[in-house]
Design a protein around this motif. Structure first.
Motif, short mmCIF file in Angstrom:
data_model
loop_
_atom_site.label_atom_id
_atom_site.label_comp_id
_atom_site.label_asym_id
_atom_site.label_seq_id
_atom_site.Cartn_x
_atom_site.Cartn_y
_atom_site.Cartn_z
N ILE A 102 -31.35 75.05 48.39
CA ILE A 102 -30.20 74.63 49.20
C ILE A 102 -30.31 73.13 49.48
CG2 ILE A 102 -29.07 74.93 51.44
CD1 ILE A 102 -30.21 77.87 51.36
N SER A 103 -31.51 72.71 49.86
CA SER A 103 -31.74 71.29 50.18
C SER A 103 -32.22 70.54 48.94
CB SER A 103 -32.79 71.18 51.29
OG SER A 103 -34.04 71.65 50.83
N ASN A 104 -32.19 69.23 49.02
CA ASN A 104 -32.73 68.41 47.93
C ASN A 104 -34.23 68.22 48.16
OD1 ASN A 104 -33.54 66.48 46.14
ND2 ASN A 104 -31.75 65.16 46.43
N ILE A 105 -35.02 69.06 47.48
CA ILE A 105 -36.47 69.06 47.73
C ILE A 105 -37.12 67.74 47.34
CG2 ILE A 105 -36.80 71.58 47.64
CD1 ILE A 105 -37.73 71.28 44.72
N TYR A 106 -36.43 66.94 46.52
CA TYR A 106 -37.00 65.65 46.08
C TYR A 106 -36.73 64.52 47.07
CZ TYR A 106 -37.60 68.50 42.03
OH TYR A 106 -37.97 69.54 41.21
N ARG A 107 -35.94 64.83 48.11
CA ARG A 107 -35.69 63.84 49.16
C ARG A 107 -36.35 64.23 50.46
NH1 ARG A 107 -29.36 62.53 49.25
NH2 ARG A 107 -29.94 61.80 51.31
N ARG A 108 -37.28 65.19 50.39
CA ARG A 108 -37.93 65.67 51.61
C ARG A 108 -39.41 65.30 51.60
NH1 ARG A 108 -36.07 71.62 52.92
NH2 ARG A 108 -37.05 71.01 54.89
N GLU A 109 -40.21 66.04 52.38
CA GLU A 109 -41.64 65.72 52.47
C GLU A 109 -42.28 65.75 51.08
OE1 GLU A 109 -40.06 68.27 54.02
OE2 GLU A 109 -40.95 68.69 55.98
N GLU A 110 -43.33 64.97 50.93
CA GLU A 110 -44.08 64.87 49.67
C GLU A 110 -44.43 66.27 49.09
OE1 GLU A 110 -44.97 61.67 48.43
OE2 GLU A 110 -45.53 62.78 46.62
N PHE A 111 -44.91 67.18 49.96
CA PHE A 111 -45.38 68.48 49.45
C PHE A 111 -44.25 69.34 48.87
CE2 PHE A 111 -43.82 71.17 52.87
CZ PHE A 111 -43.82 70.35 53.99
N ARG A 112 -43.00 69.00 49.21
CA ARG A 112 -41.87 69.78 48.65
C ARG A 112 -41.39 69.20 47.32
NH1 ARG A 112 -40.14 73.10 52.97
NH2 ARG A 112 -40.54 72.03 54.92
N ARG A 113 -41.89 68.04 46.96
CA ARG A 113 -41.37 67.36 45.77
C ARG A 113 -41.94 67.93 44.47
NH1 ARG A 113 -41.81 61.42 48.34
NH2 ARG A 113 -40.54 61.94 50.16
N LYS A 114 -42.88 68.85 44.62
CA LYS A 114 -43.47 69.49 43.44
C LYS A 114 -43.03 70.95 43.41
CE LYS A 114 -46.52 70.13 40.12
NZ LYS A 114 -46.11 69.67 38.81
N SER A 115 -42.37 71.33 42.32
CA SER A 115 -42.05 72.75 42.11
C SER A 115 -42.97 73.28 41.03
CB SER A 115 -40.59 72.90 41.66
OG SER A 115 -40.39 74.21 41.12
N LEU A 116 -43.65 74.40 41.34
CA LEU A 116 -44.55 75.00 40.35
C LEU A 116 -43.78 75.86 39.35
CD1 LEU A 116 -47.71 76.13 42.39
CD2 LEU A 116 -47.27 73.98 41.23
N ILE A 117 -42.46 76.00 39.59
CA ILE A 117 -41.72 76.91 38.70
C ILE A 117 -40.71 76.20 37.79
CG2 ILE A 117 -42.03 78.81 40.33
CD1 ILE A 117 -39.06 78.61 41.04
#
Ligand code: DQA
Length: 148
Positions: A102-117
């Motif tokens: 829903i949110s832009n994970i690449y504009r949030r905290e560092e730990f959210r900028r990596k998707s393992l999937i």
């Protein structure tokens, strides 16, 4: 026969509407589910909509989906950033998968900028709010139509 798709939601998404409205808006998961069911019907898709807070349950659901569903849309929520188990299960699915946030994970905290999937799915949609689920259904319908 209509294509069967599943939308899988990870932890804390059951509390949409209550949690971090600045990131996720005020819509509830129930309303997102309703919108997804309507869009799927319009496009002739048979939709199952699920949510779990438990990593192992999500792994079981992804595993059992491979024999039943033609495509999967997944918002793995926080497990996106941590779960090798969910990544491995998705890798076994071997049919179209769309990752949604829903949110832009690449504009949030560092730990959210990596998707393992991200590198084991077909494609992804992020930062477009709950509309991302609808866009994912539209894309999934096109992917499945091109396969048949
Ligand atoms: C989320 C983003 C994740 O980082 C977070 O943990 C969520 C929701 C999203 O939809 O934007 O729970 O997947």
């Amino acid at each position: 026969m209509s294509n069967k798709i599943i939308i899988i939601n990870g932890p804390n998404l059951n509390l949409l509407g209550e949690r971090e409205q600045s990131q996720y808006g005020s819509i509830t998961l129930k309303k997102i589910q309703e919108n997804c069911i309507n869009k799927s019907k319009e496009l002739g898709l048979d939709l199952e909509f699920k949510q779990s807070n438990i990593e192992g349950e999500l792994v079981n659901l992804i595993q059992s989906s491979r024999k039943v569903f033609d495509g999967m849309i997944i918002n793995a929520a926080a497990f996106t950033h941590t779960s090798v188990a969910i990544r491995d299960a998705l890798n076994i699915f071997r049919k179209p998968i769309i990752e949604v946030h829903i949110s832009n994970i690449y504009r949030r905290e560092e730990f959210r900028r990596k998707s393992l999937i991200s590198d084991v799915v077909t494609g992804g949609i992020y930062g477009l709010g709950d509309e991302g689920y609808i866009l994912a259904i539209i894309s999934m319908q096109k992917l499945l139509k091109n396969e048949n």
